[in-house]
Design a protein around this motif. Structure first.
Motif, short mmCIF file in Angstrom:
data_model
loop_
_atom_site.label_atom_id
_atom_site.label_comp_id
_atom_site.label_asym_id
_atom_site.label_seq_id
_atom_site.Cartn_x
_atom_site.Cartn_y
_atom_site.Cartn_z
N LEU A 41 -58.56 3.14 70.63
CA LEU A 41 -57.87 3.87 71.70
C LEU A 41 -58.71 3.95 72.97
O LEU A 41 -58.19 3.83 74.08
N GLU A 42 -60.04 4.12 72.82
CA GLU A 42 -60.89 4.26 73.99
C GLU A 42 -60.97 2.99 74.83
O GLU A 42 -61.41 3.03 75.98
N GLU A 43 -60.51 1.86 74.27
CA GLU A 43 -60.55 0.60 75.00
C GLU A 43 -59.17 0.20 75.55
O GLU A 43 -59.04 -0.86 76.17
N ARG A 44 -58.16 1.01 75.33
CA ARG A 44 -56.79 0.63 75.74
C ARG A 44 -56.46 1.05 77.17
O ARG A 44 -55.57 0.48 77.79
N PHE A 45 -57.17 2.06 77.68
CA PHE A 45 -56.82 2.57 79.01
C PHE A 45 -57.51 1.76 80.10
O PHE A 45 -58.71 1.50 80.03
N GLY A 46 -56.72 1.40 81.13
CA GLY A 46 -57.25 0.57 82.21
C GLY A 46 -57.54 1.35 83.47
O GLY A 46 -57.94 2.52 83.43
N ILE A 47 -57.29 0.72 84.61
CA ILE A 47 -57.63 1.31 85.90
C ILE A 47 -56.40 1.72 86.70
O ILE A 47 -56.52 2.16 87.84
N GLU A 48 -55.21 1.57 86.10
CA GLU A 48 -53.99 1.95 86.80
C GLU A 48 -53.63 3.40 86.50
O GLU A 48 -53.75 3.86 85.36
N ARG A 49 -53.17 4.10 87.53
CA ARG A 49 -52.74 5.48 87.37
C ARG A 49 -51.27 5.54 87.01
O ARG A 49 -50.47 4.69 87.42
N GLN A 50 -50.90 6.56 86.25
CA GLN A 50 -49.50 6.82 85.97
C GLN A 50 -49.25 8.32 86.02
O GLN A 50 -50.18 9.12 85.89
N ALA A 51 -47.99 8.69 86.21
CA ALA A 51 -47.66 10.11 86.30
C ALA A 51 -47.65 10.78 84.93
O ALA A 51 -47.89 11.98 84.81
N ASP A 52 -47.38 10.00 83.88
CA ASP A 52 -47.36 10.56 82.53
C ASP A 52 -48.77 10.89 82.08
O ASP A 52 -49.72 10.15 82.37
N LEU A 53 -48.88 11.99 81.36
CA LEU A 53 -50.17 12.42 80.84
C LEU A 53 -50.31 12.03 79.37
O LEU A 53 -49.36 12.14 78.59
N GLN A 54 -51.51 11.59 79.01
CA GLN A 54 -51.84 11.28 77.62
C GLN A 54 -52.83 12.35 77.14
O GLN A 54 -53.82 12.64 77.82
N PHE A 55 -52.57 12.89 75.95
CA PHE A 55 -53.39 13.97 75.40
C PHE A 55 -54.11 13.48 74.15
O PHE A 55 -53.63 12.59 73.45
N GLY A 56 -55.26 14.10 73.85
CA GLY A 56 -55.94 13.74 72.63
C GLY A 56 -57.26 14.46 72.45
O GLY A 56 -57.62 15.35 73.23
N PHE A 57 -57.98 14.07 71.40
CA PHE A 57 -59.32 14.60 71.17
C PHE A 57 -60.25 13.44 70.84
O PHE A 57 -59.81 12.34 70.48
N PHE A 58 -61.56 13.68 70.97
CA PHE A 58 -62.54 12.68 70.57
C PHE A 58 -63.72 13.37 69.90
O PHE A 58 -64.19 14.41 70.35
N ASP A 59 -64.12 12.79 68.78
CA ASP A 59 -65.26 13.29 68.02
C ASP A 59 -66.47 12.40 68.29
O ASP A 59 -66.35 11.17 68.34
N VAL A 60 -67.62 13.02 68.47
CA VAL A 60 -68.83 12.27 68.77
C VAL A 60 -69.94 12.67 67.81
O VAL A 60 -69.93 13.75 67.23
N GLN A 61 -70.90 11.76 67.68
CA GLN A 61 -72.13 12.03 66.94
C GLN A 61 -73.28 11.97 67.93
O GLN A 61 -73.48 10.95 68.58
N VAL A 62 -73.99 13.08 68.08
CA VAL A 62 -75.13 13.14 68.99
C VAL A 62 -76.40 12.95 68.18
O VAL A 62 -76.68 13.73 67.25
N GLU A 63 -77.17 11.92 68.49
CA GLU A 63 -78.38 11.63 67.74
C GLU A 63 -79.48 12.67 68.04
O GLU A 63 -79.51 13.27 69.11
N ARG A 64 -80.37 12.83 67.06
CA ARG A 64 -81.45 13.79 67.20
C ARG A 64 -82.37 13.45 68.35
O ARG A 64 -83.04 14.30 68.92
#
Length: 398
Positions: A77-100
């Protein structure tokens, strides 16, 4: 070889081994073990950001709203969005791992933590609007002050880097509050024409940020809403506030945003000083802080391209700082907008990325966001420039 020489060589070898052993022991006790203990303590053992924590090993959840147009339906999903703007909003969450290895209180080099993947995207998932509201509202209600921190990044930011940068900000700032990224397509190219196109997209994206903030105010309803915008992201915020002010219930005496923070804002000075915008700002934000610098090279280039001063540029000449008039017992709460000059602590490469690389900035921002009133124990002092502007000078504390 005589017996005496063999004994001498044996003795010398034994001494060398003993010295090497002492050296290893000394390094382990005073460097390696201490470094490891401090790193683990700073990174995880004494974390404040518990409401977004998925695991004690460095897993965190953040949320996003974007107005980018998807380019494809295949791939992560993180690679699907480009540089074009649209009026519709996309919602979501993202989980990350932060290294020590990504500790607190360090001088950060953003290029290094991207290359070393010290912040790894584990899951990026879309949600429909109702599920998104429920998820965010659930974490807001669990947070100590029922708070939400909204972040808007600036020029040249792609979607994956915006996710990582938000996680980095949350990790270093370490405030026990859920965080929401409003992502807009600012990566229109690095050329002057790309910059101008990004500025046009920023102006248009204000409509989508206004809708996002309205959704937060009306449906998620945090008791404490904070909004942070960096560089050209401040243009998106300015446009959004103008639009929100048109709604009667949001233009009343009750402010909806507790803290509005603009870092190195790439916004025209005249636009920010416009009386109608200042009315909108006063109606919507209780406290506004602008972090500025007099040596910001990116804003200097923006000033040349736009033929006008940017509000992120300080008018306080650092070479004549001692000549500025010291203001005694000045109350920051008496100002509609507080201006903090980071020039003395701005040691970044282009003097524009202090909001990523300067520990004193994070210290000041944390104190500002975590206190109901402006804290008075920070390493700052007020001065007045010849034009009458009051600057709070952020000084080195490390």
């Amino acid at each position: 070889m005589t017996r005496f020489k063999r004994r001498v060589l044996f003795g010398l070898g034994l001494i060398v081994l003993v010295l090497v052993g002492l050296g290893v022991w000394f390094y382990y006790v005073y460097f390696a073990s201490t470094s490891t203990a401090l790193q683990r303590a700073e990174a995880f053992f004494f974390r404040r950001m518990l409401v977004a924590q998925l695991s004690p090993q460095g897993g965190y959840r953040f949320f996003f709203v974007t107005n980018r147009r998807p380019e494809s339906k295949a791939g992560p999903l993180e690679e699907r969005f480009g540089i074009e703007r649209q009026a519709d909003l996309q919602f979501g969450f993202f989980d990350v791992q932060v290294e020590r290895s990504l500790g607190l209180g360090m001088i950060i080099n953003p290029s290094e933590w991207f290359q070393n993947e010290e912040i790894k995207l584990k899951v990026v998932q879309e949600l429909d609007q109702s599920a998104f509201v429920a998820h965010v509202r659930g974490l807001v209600q669990k947070s100590p002050r029922r708070s939400l921190l909204v972040v808007v990044h600036g020029f040249r930011e792609a979607f994956p880097s915006a996710l990582r940068k938000t996680a980095f900000l949350g990790h270093v700032l370490d405030i026990n509050s859920p965080m929401l990224l409003f992502d807009w397509p600012g990566n229109q190219g690095s050329s002057p024409s790309g910059y101008r196109q990004a500025s046009r997209v920023a102006e248009a994206s204000g409509a989508e940020l206004a809708r996002t903030l309205e959704l937060v105010m009306r449906d998620i309803r945090p008791d404490k809403l904070s909004l942070i915008a960096n560089s050209m992201g401040a243009q998106v915020v300015v446009k959004a506030l103008r639009l929100l002010y048109r709604q009667t219930d949001l233009a009343d005496a009750k402010t909806e945003i507790e803290d509005l923070v603009l870092t190195a804002p790439d916004v025209d000075y005249q636009e920010f000083a416009d009386p109608q915008f200042r009315q909108a700002l006063k109606a919507l934000a209780r406290k506004t802080t602008i972090y500025v610098s007099s040596n910001d090279r990116a804003l200097l280039a923006s000033r040349l391209l736009n033929r006008g001063r940017r509000i992120g540029q300080s008018t306080l000449n650092p070479s004549r700082l001692e000549e500025a008039v010291r203001v005694v017992d000045h109350d920051p709460e008496s100002e509609e907008v507080t201006v903090v000059d980071v020039t003395p602590v701005n040691r970044t490469r282009n003097f524009h990325n202090f909001s990523l690389e300067t520990p004193e900035f994070f210290d000041d921002l944390y104190l500002r966001l975590s206190n109901p009133q402006t804290p008075r124990s920070r390493l700052i002092y007020p001065v007045q420039a010849p034009n009458g502007t009051i600057y709070w000078i952020l000084t080195r504390g490390r």
